[in-house]
Design a protein around this motif. Sequence first.
Motif, short mmCIF file in Angstrom:
data_model
loop_
_atom_site.label_atom_id
_atom_site.label_comp_id
_atom_site.label_asym_id
_atom_site.label_seq_id
_atom_site.Cartn_x
_atom_site.Cartn_y
_atom_site.Cartn_z
N HIS A 107 0.84 -1.21 0.00
CA HIS A 107 0.00 0.00 0.00
C HIS A 107 0.87 1.26 0.00
O HIS A 107 0.55 2.24 -0.67
N SER A 108 1.98 1.21 0.73
CA SER A 108 2.84 2.39 0.89
C SER A 108 3.41 2.90 -0.41
O SER A 108 3.65 4.08 -0.56
N THR A 109 3.69 2.01 -1.33
CA THR A 109 4.36 2.42 -2.56
C THR A 109 3.52 3.30 -3.46
O THR A 109 4.05 4.12 -4.17
N HIS A 110 2.23 3.11 -3.41
CA HIS A 110 1.36 3.76 -4.39
C HIS A 110 1.40 5.28 -4.34
O HIS A 110 1.37 5.93 -5.38
N ASP A 111 1.47 5.85 -3.16
CA ASP A 111 1.32 7.29 -3.07
C ASP A 111 2.61 8.06 -2.86
O ASP A 111 2.59 9.29 -2.88
N LEU A 112 3.71 7.39 -2.63
CA LEU A 112 4.96 8.11 -2.33
C LEU A 112 5.39 9.06 -3.44
O LEU A 112 5.90 10.14 -3.16
N THR A 113 5.20 8.67 -4.68
CA THR A 113 5.73 9.48 -5.77
C THR A 113 4.67 10.28 -6.51
O THR A 113 4.95 10.83 -7.57
N ARG A 114 3.47 10.39 -5.93
CA ARG A 114 2.44 11.18 -6.61
C ARG A 114 2.92 12.63 -6.71
O ARG A 114 3.60 13.12 -5.83
N SER A 115 2.58 13.25 -7.77
CA SER A 115 2.89 14.65 -8.08
C SER A 115 4.36 14.92 -8.42
O SER A 115 4.75 16.06 -8.60
N ALA A 140 8.70 13.33 0.58
CA ALA A 140 8.62 13.43 2.05
C ALA A 140 7.24 13.92 2.47
O ALA A 140 6.65 13.41 3.43
N ARG A 141 6.70 14.90 1.76
CA ARG A 141 5.37 15.41 2.10
C ARG A 141 4.30 14.34 1.86
O ARG A 141 3.37 14.20 2.67
N ASN A 142 4.44 13.58 0.77
CA ASN A 142 3.49 12.49 0.52
C ASN A 142 3.53 11.46 1.65
O ASN A 142 2.50 10.99 2.12
N TYR A 143 4.75 11.14 2.09
CA TYR A 143 4.92 10.19 3.19
C TYR A 143 4.26 10.74 4.46
O TYR A 143 3.53 10.02 5.15
N LEU A 144 4.52 12.00 4.76
CA LEU A 144 3.94 12.62 5.95
C LEU A 144 2.42 12.62 5.88
O LEU A 144 1.74 12.23 6.85
N ASP A 145 1.87 13.04 4.76
CA ASP A 145 0.42 13.08 4.61
C ASP A 145 -0.20 11.69 4.76
O ASP A 145 -1.22 11.53 5.42
N ASP A 146 0.41 10.69 4.14
CA ASP A 146 -0.10 9.33 4.25
C ASP A 146 -0.05 8.84 5.70
O ASP A 146 -0.95 8.16 6.17
N THR A 147 1.01 9.19 6.41
CA THR A 147 1.17 8.78 7.80
C THR A 147 0.13 9.46 8.69
O THR A 147 -0.44 8.84 9.58
N ILE A 148 -0.13 10.74 8.42
CA ILE A 148 -1.16 11.47 9.18
C ILE A 148 -2.55 10.93 8.87
O ILE A 148 -3.37 10.73 9.77
N ASN A 149 -2.82 10.68 7.61
CA ASN A 149 -4.16 10.24 7.19
C ASN A 149 -4.45 8.78 7.51
O ASN A 149 -5.62 8.37 7.47
N ASN A 150 -3.43 8.01 7.81
CA ASN A 150 -3.60 6.58 8.12
C ASN A 150 -2.84 6.23 9.40
O ASN A 150 -1.90 5.41 9.37
N PRO A 151 -3.21 6.82 10.52
CA PRO A 151 -2.44 6.58 11.76
C PRO A 151 -2.44 5.12 12.19
O PRO A 151 -1.49 4.68 12.85
N GLU A 152 -3.45 4.36 11.79
CA GLU A 152 -3.47 2.95 12.17
C GLU A 152 -2.35 2.18 11.50
O GLU A 152 -1.86 1.19 12.04
N HIS A 153 -1.89 2.64 10.35
CA HIS A 153 -0.75 1.98 9.69
C HIS A 153 0.49 2.11 10.56
O HIS A 153 1.21 1.13 10.79
#
Length: 192
Positions: free
Chosen positions: A65-73, A88-101
């Motif tokens: 799941h993690s790979t899909h959004d890292l390189t968006r934009s 880095a911002r994509n990683y941060l946003d994904d981590t904030i939006n999916n805290p259960e991960h």
Amino acid sequence: MRTKDETKVQIILHTALKMVARVGLAGLKMSDLAKEAGVATGTVYLYFEDKNQLIYELYQHLMHHSTHDLTRSLSETDPLKVKIKKTARNYLDDTINNPEHGAFLEQYFRSPYFRKEDSTHPDEKITMQPVYQLIMEGQHQGLIKEADPAWLVTLICGMLNEVAKVAVYSQKSVSAAEWELTFGVLWDGIKS
């Protein structure tokens, strides 16, 4: 042999992830998982041999799941620093939006379920490949410190994970100024 109903597998994994965030790995019971997922306990065991396999499959699911959004934009024409900043911002946003991960992974790596080979498993390397590639590209260009790329990625992710925790626990978004400060510290830490 019955084929797996991928919809049920996804429901079980999604429910397990939410439960682990709430009750922890030790508190996860297969019968409770089945009840919360709305399936029979036998159905859970049809798809997952035991709790160990379920947890490992959940780990693998999150790594993919993690790979899909890292390189968006990202654009090929972006300078390296911009690519790293966007990633880095994509990683941060994904981590904030999916805290259960993050809750799952933090527990997993500190639990008896974690196997040393998981941290060197090809799937994990593939997941973080875009970040490794950027670090190695920067090292090749002389822009990034000559250090083990895995170590630098660990430092970057660790910092971003802590920023995400603050945002999640405070229930406040990361402001533009806070992001610029965060990335500035991150960049200063890895640049040559």
